[in-house]
Design a protein around this motif. Structure first.
Motif, PDB file in Angstrom:
ATOM      1  N   VAL A  33       0.854  -1.183   0.000  1.00  0.00           N
ATOM      2  CA  VAL A  33       0.000   0.000   0.000  1.00  0.00           C
ATOM      3  C   VAL A  33       0.889   1.231   0.000  1.00  0.00           C
ATOM      4  O   VAL A  33       1.795   1.354   0.826  1.00  0.00           O
ATOM      5  N   SER A  34       0.653   2.118  -0.963  1.00  0.00           N
ATOM      6  CA  SER A  34       1.350   3.410  -0.988  1.00  0.00           C
ATOM      7  C   SER A  34       0.373   4.464  -0.499  1.00  0.00           C
ATOM      8  O   SER A  34      -0.837   4.292  -0.630  1.00  0.00           O
ATOM      9  N   VAL A  35       0.907   5.531   0.040  1.00  0.00           N
ATOM     10  CA  VAL A  35       0.022   6.582   0.543  1.00  0.00           C
ATOM     11  C   VAL A  35       0.345   7.922  -0.107  1.00  0.00           C
ATOM     12  O   VAL A  35       1.480   8.177  -0.501  1.00  0.00           O
ATOM     13  N   GLN A  36      -0.706   8.740  -0.209  1.00  0.00           N
ATOM     14  CA  GLN A  36      -0.553  10.106  -0.717  1.00  0.00           C
ATOM     15  C   GLN A  36      -1.198  11.050   0.279  1.00  0.00           C
ATOM     16  O   GLN A  36      -2.401  10.949   0.526  1.00  0.00           O
ATOM     17  N   GLY A  37      -0.390  11.923   0.848  1.00  0.00           N
ATOM     18  CA  GLY A  37      -0.927  12.905   1.795  1.00  0.00           C
ATOM     19  C   GLY A  37      -1.155  12.361   3.195  1.00  0.00           C
ATOM     20  O   GLY A  37      -1.781  13.003   4.030  1.00  0.00           O
ATOM     21  N   ILE A  38      -0.670  11.149   3.451  1.00  0.00           N
ATOM     22  CA  ILE A  38      -0.786  10.518   4.777  1.00  0.00           C
ATOM     23  C   ILE A  38       0.631  10.236   5.258  1.00  0.00           C
ATOM     24  O   ILE A  38       1.496   9.855   4.467  1.00  0.00           O
ATOM     25  N   TRP A 177      -9.109   0.055   4.959  1.00  0.00           N
ATOM     26  CA  TRP A 177      -9.563   0.992   5.990  1.00  0.00           C
ATOM     27  C   TRP A 177      -8.313   1.592   6.614  1.00  0.00           C
ATOM     28  O   TRP A 177      -7.346   0.872   6.894  1.00  0.00           O
ATOM     29  N   SER A 178      -8.329   2.884   6.777  1.00  0.00           N
ATOM     30  CA  SER A 178      -7.198   3.515   7.445  1.00  0.00           C
ATOM     31  C   SER A 178      -7.676   4.703   8.265  1.00  0.00           C
ATOM     32  O   SER A 178      -8.733   5.273   8.003  1.00  0.00           O
ATOM     33  N   GLU A 179      -6.858   5.031   9.237  1.00  0.00           N
ATOM     34  CA  GLU A 179      -7.185   6.092  10.178  1.00  0.00           C
ATOM     35  C   GLU A 179      -7.393   7.439   9.469  1.00  0.00           C
ATOM     36  O   GLU A 179      -8.301   8.185   9.801  1.00  0.00           O
ATOM     37  N   ASP A 180      -6.538   7.730   8.505  1.00  0.00           N
ATOM     38  CA  ASP A 180      -6.542   9.052   7.879  1.00  0.00           C
ATOM     39  C   ASP A 180      -6.941   9.073   6.409  1.00  0.00           C
ATOM     40  O   ASP A 180      -7.122  10.145   5.845  1.00  0.00           O
ATOM     41  N   GLY A 181      -7.028   7.909   5.793  1.00  0.00           N
ATOM     42  CA  GLY A 181      -7.204   7.901   4.339  1.00  0.00           C
ATOM     43  C   GLY A 181      -8.592   7.470   3.905  1.00  0.00           C
ATOM     44  O   GLY A 181      -9.381   6.942   4.684  1.00  0.00           O
ATOM     45  N   LYS A 182      -8.849   7.717   2.609  1.00  0.00           N
ATOM     46  CA  LYS A 182     -10.124   7.285   2.026  1.00  0.00           C
ATOM     47  C   LYS A 182     -10.088   5.774   1.785  1.00  0.00           C
ATOM     48  O   LYS A 182      -9.015   5.188   1.616  1.00  0.00           O
ATOM     49  N   VAL A 183     -11.264   5.209   1.712  1.00  0.00           N
ATOM     50  CA  VAL A 183     -11.391   3.770   1.434  1.00  0.00           C
ATOM     51  C   VAL A 183     -11.024   3.512  -0.029  1.00  0.00           C
ATOM     52  O   VAL A 183     -11.430   4.260  -0.919  1.00  0.00           O
TER      53      VAL A 183
END
Ligand SMILES: [Cu+2]
Length: 203
Positions: A33-38, A177-183
């Protein structure tokens, strides 16, 4: 004739050897999983969403969430619907456990109370969704419980990697599901080997 028999036995053995593992073979889903803005790709839940017509028995074994050094451990816990979680306290101070709602439904909120070191309280989570767990003694404490409809789930490690083992072949809907990110919702097809998936979770 003896050689023919030996050949036949060898052939049968080969077929058995191929078939037996095939029956217990189940692929899996692994990836990153990569994140953007998290800030972190850690602690993101990746799971197979409900499968039409399929209901899984809740696990007999209880899942444990500890309260240790003023934190919920693990920070994010994912369970199959119907699972029972044992909340334990390893600190020398009393901790409380409550969740205001499950997926925003305040009727499903609950307060387990406050208890000292060495004691535990158990709760069975029957409804899919997510709960933010808190301690009303220590407002800085926070954790999350994600309740899903299949036993096929994982939580990402520090670099965003995850692996879901033992998924039978088929086409599924993978969700995060993540604390700060969109589904994130993404279809995935599992054959007899492991499927590789790349997901991007955005703020
Ligand atoms: Cu506390």
């Amino acid at each position: 004739m003896k050689r023919v028999m030996q050949g036949a036995i060898l052939a049968v053995s080969l077929v058995v050897a191929l078939l037996v593992p095939a029956r217990s073979w189940a692929g899996g889903i692994k990836g990153k999983v990569s994140v953007q803005g998290i800030k972190s790709a850690e602690n993101i839940v990746v799971y197979v969403d409900a499968i039409a017509g399929k209901k899984f028995d809740p696990p007999a074994e209880h899942v444990v969430i500890d309260q240790r050094r003023m934190a919920f451990v693990p920070h994010v816990t994912v369970v199959l619907r119907g699972a029972t979680i044992d909340f334990v306290n390893s600190d020398s101070v009393g901790h409380n456990v409550y969740w205001p709602s499950i997926s925003g439904n305040k009727k499903l909120g609950h307060n387990l109370g406050t208890w000292p070191k060495g004691e535990k309280k158990s709760f069975q989570f029957d409804v899919p969704g997510f709960a933010s767990i808190l301690c009303n003694v220590h407002p800085e404490m926070s954790g999350y419980i994600v309740i899903v409809s299949t036993p096929y789930f994982a939580v990402t490690d520090m670099d965003g990697s995850f692996e879901i083992k033992g998924v039978p072949p088929g086409t599924y809907t993978l969700k995060t599901w993540s604390e700060d990110g969109k589904v994130v919702t993404q279809p995935v097809t599992v054959a007899s080997s492991t499927a590789n998936v790349e997901l991007t979770v955005k703020k």
